[in-house]
Structure formats: C-alpha cells, structure tokens
Scaffold this motif. Structure first.
Motif, mmCIF file in Angstrom:
data_model
loop_
_atom_site.group_PDB
_atom_site.id
_atom_site.type_symbol
_atom_site.label_atom_id
_atom_site.label_comp_id
_atom_site.label_asym_id
_atom_site.label_seq_id
_atom_site.Cartn_x
_atom_site.Cartn_y
_atom_site.Cartn_z
ATOM 1 N N ASN A 74 29.553 31.589 45.352
ATOM 2 C CA ASN A 74 29.710 31.887 43.870
ATOM 3 C C ASN A 74 28.614 32.964 43.424
ATOM 4 O O ASN A 74 28.610 33.796 42.809
ATOM 5 C CB ASN A 74 30.111 30.825 43.020
ATOM 6 C CG ASN A 74 30.120 31.207 41.470
ATOM 7 O OD1 ASN A 74 31.074 32.200 41.074
ATOM 8 N ND2 ASN A 74 29.476 30.700 40.494
ATOM 9 N N TYR B 243 28.758 36.025 45.028
ATOM 10 C CA TYR B 243 29.846 36.993 44.252
ATOM 11 C C TYR B 243 29.116 37.542 42.821
ATOM 12 O O TYR B 243 29.359 38.800 42.715
ATOM 13 C CB TYR B 243 30.912 36.150 44.101
ATOM 14 C CG TYR B 243 32.101 36.907 43.170
ATOM 15 C CD1 TYR B 243 32.788 37.834 43.640
ATOM 16 C CD2 TYR B 243 32.347 36.209 41.754
ATOM 17 C CE1 TYR B 243 33.701 38.541 42.618
ATOM 18 C CE2 TYR B 243 33.334 37.067 40.887
ATOM 19 C CZ TYR B 243 33.918 38.110 41.368
ATOM 20 O OH TYR B 243 34.827 38.776 40.549
ATOM 21 N N LYS C 190 28.865 41.507 42.236
ATOM 22 C CA LYS C 190 29.634 42.038 40.832
ATOM 23 C C LYS C 190 28.422 42.647 39.957
ATOM 24 O O LYS C 190 28.600 43.735 39.341
ATOM 25 C CB LYS C 190 30.082 41.004 40.205
ATOM 26 C CG LYS C 190 30.930 41.208 39.091
ATOM 27 C CD LYS C 190 31.877 40.198 38.654
ATOM 28 C CE LYS C 190 32.462 40.607 37.379
ATOM 29 N NZ LYS C 190 33.171 39.576 37.023
#
Length: 102
Positions: A82, A85, A89
């Motif tokens: 996570n 990610y 992003k």
C-alpha cells in the motif's frame, strides 16, 4: 538536483528493493547475518524476528509457514505494498501537474 531526486524517490526505491530482494530469497536458506539488536546482544527472543522469513514464505506461496514464521508477515506485506502504491501515485500526480504547467 541529485539531493532533490534522492529525497523524493528514496523511500519508494527502498521499499521496492526490499520487496524484490525478499521475493528473490530462498525460504530454505539459513540466515547468515542479522540486523536485530536483540540477537546481536545474545537475547534469543525478539518480537520482530521471523518477519523477513514470513514475507519470503508468503512470496513463495507458502502461507502456512509464513504464518508460523511470524503472524504479522501477511499484514506487513499489505501495508508495504500500500505504501509503494501511495508513493507511486504521488509521484505520478506530481509529474502530471508539472506537465500541465508547461
């Protein structure tokens, strides 16, 4: 310029390299060294020991041994992926904002 890139991408590169190195490690190999301060002091039990082996077992599809090595291995992988990610992003958003300004 290098310092700016280093500060922006260090955490992303660190977690990605850590996950790749754990994924490529054999779960049956005995550990040769440790970074655990408790083990280095001669204390046999540590709450974090086994976490790396747990992640290695998980990457090799052995969920049972992963849970036996350390019960937090599976949640740790989820948290780290996570984080990767979120960092990717954020970097992509920065890039798209920079391109829209030019």
């Amino acid at each position: 310029m290098i310092k700016r890139y280093f500060s922006k991408y260090f955490e992303l590169l660190f977690w990605t390299a850590a996950m790749l190195s754990l994924a490529m490690t054999s779960p049956t190999e005995a550990s040769h060294f440790t970074l655990c301060p408790l083990k280095l002091m001669g204390i046999g039990w540590c709450p974090g020991c086994g976490l790396g082996h747990s992640i290695i077992y998980l990457f090799h599809g052995d969920i049972n041994n992963s849970f036996r090595a350390h019960w937090l291995g599976i949640p740790a992988v989820a948290v780290i992926f996570n984080r990767i990610y979120v960092l990717v992003k954020a970097r992509l958003m920065e890039r798209s904002q920079f391109k829209s300004l030019t």
